[in-house]
Write a protein that holds these residues in place. Sequence first.
Motif: not given
Length: 398
Positions: A9-13, A199-200, A287-289, A292-297
């Motif tokens: 779930l890491a953001s990929d540079p 992002s996380l 399942t993707t970074a 997480a932005r759209h998880a709602g919390r």
Amino acid sequence: MIAEPSVSLASDPARTRGRLHKTDDSPTRSEFQRDRDRVIHSTAFRRLQHKTQVFLAHEGTHFRTRLTHTLEVSQIARAISRSLGLNEDLAEAVALTHDLGHTPFGHAGERALHRCMEGADGFDHNMQAIRVVTRIENRYAEHDGLNLTWEVIEGILKHNGPMTDPAGNPVGRYKEHGLPFGIHDEIASADLMLHTHASLEAQAAAIADDLAYNAHDVDDALRAGLLTLDDLIEAPLIGPIVKEVRARYPDVPVKRQAHEVIRRLITRTIENVIATSAARIADAGITTADEARHAGRTLIGFDIEMAEREKQLKSFLFARVYRHDDVMRHVRVAEEIVERLFRSYAGGDPMPGRWGEAFERTSGTTRLRVISDFVAGMTDPFALSEYTRLFDLRPDFG
């Protein structure tokens, strides 16, 4: 040790949404590493060493400044990200930028500047950080700003979570007074999706900010003599730690007991965040970074019990430290300095260099924003120097 998620779930540079101004690829650094380096080499970052956190620098050489606070936040953000298998470099870059918009003299300066700008859409230190990294820093030949990636800009802007609902209505701290000045400027290479979470990694930087200042504000208050370990025995969250340290180390000096208390407070809160966040991420089924932005919390944070105790500790510190007579006396002087400086420049007293030039070619609220940018960028010593130059007075902090 918390097990890393089974999916990354890491953001990929390599998949960043990009920068406002196109740059060549670096053969030695990822995009987020370049962001970190750009921030560290910036003028605004260096100025943090001479900006107040809570206690003014003249009160003692060992109190935190904005710079040492920022470094502590960065370390904690990396630790959380490492344990959760996230991108440490992005978390660090967001952490290093999160306070670049702060004024001299801490939140006292921010309140004063907001009052001065009430008729011109106010002052917001998160938005000011965006202005610093997109406009005010001028180190590059081809563009203003540091030209950071979309992900870092997003992390600065959403430090406190989403800014709007999906319909575009302000939420949270912005619900009453609306979105801050400049939010609709072209400040990144794509829509910043104000209704989503960051992002996380940015969430890790945000909770690291809370962890850091809770611990170091207690530490500095003990150093300043505003609190004693006895005062902390019944304090939320930290009280049980004081009791266990005294029980285990009854004969060591009080100063060492205090250090042990702070160390355990940091460790305990970090471990709670890591364990809670790992469970939330698994429960969310993302399942993707980007999901997480759209998880709602918010997924990176304390469990319910720790969150409540941490909130109570903040209330304790507000009453016993931030509103202590010794602190408030300095706060009132600091606010007066910032307000008088602003009013003086607005009345025509000259600002140096490009600030004076910008003042002369603008008018109305745009001219006030130039003054706001100049004053916000001041260090404590420079603000004091300007105050003395303009008013032939040296402020008395008591």
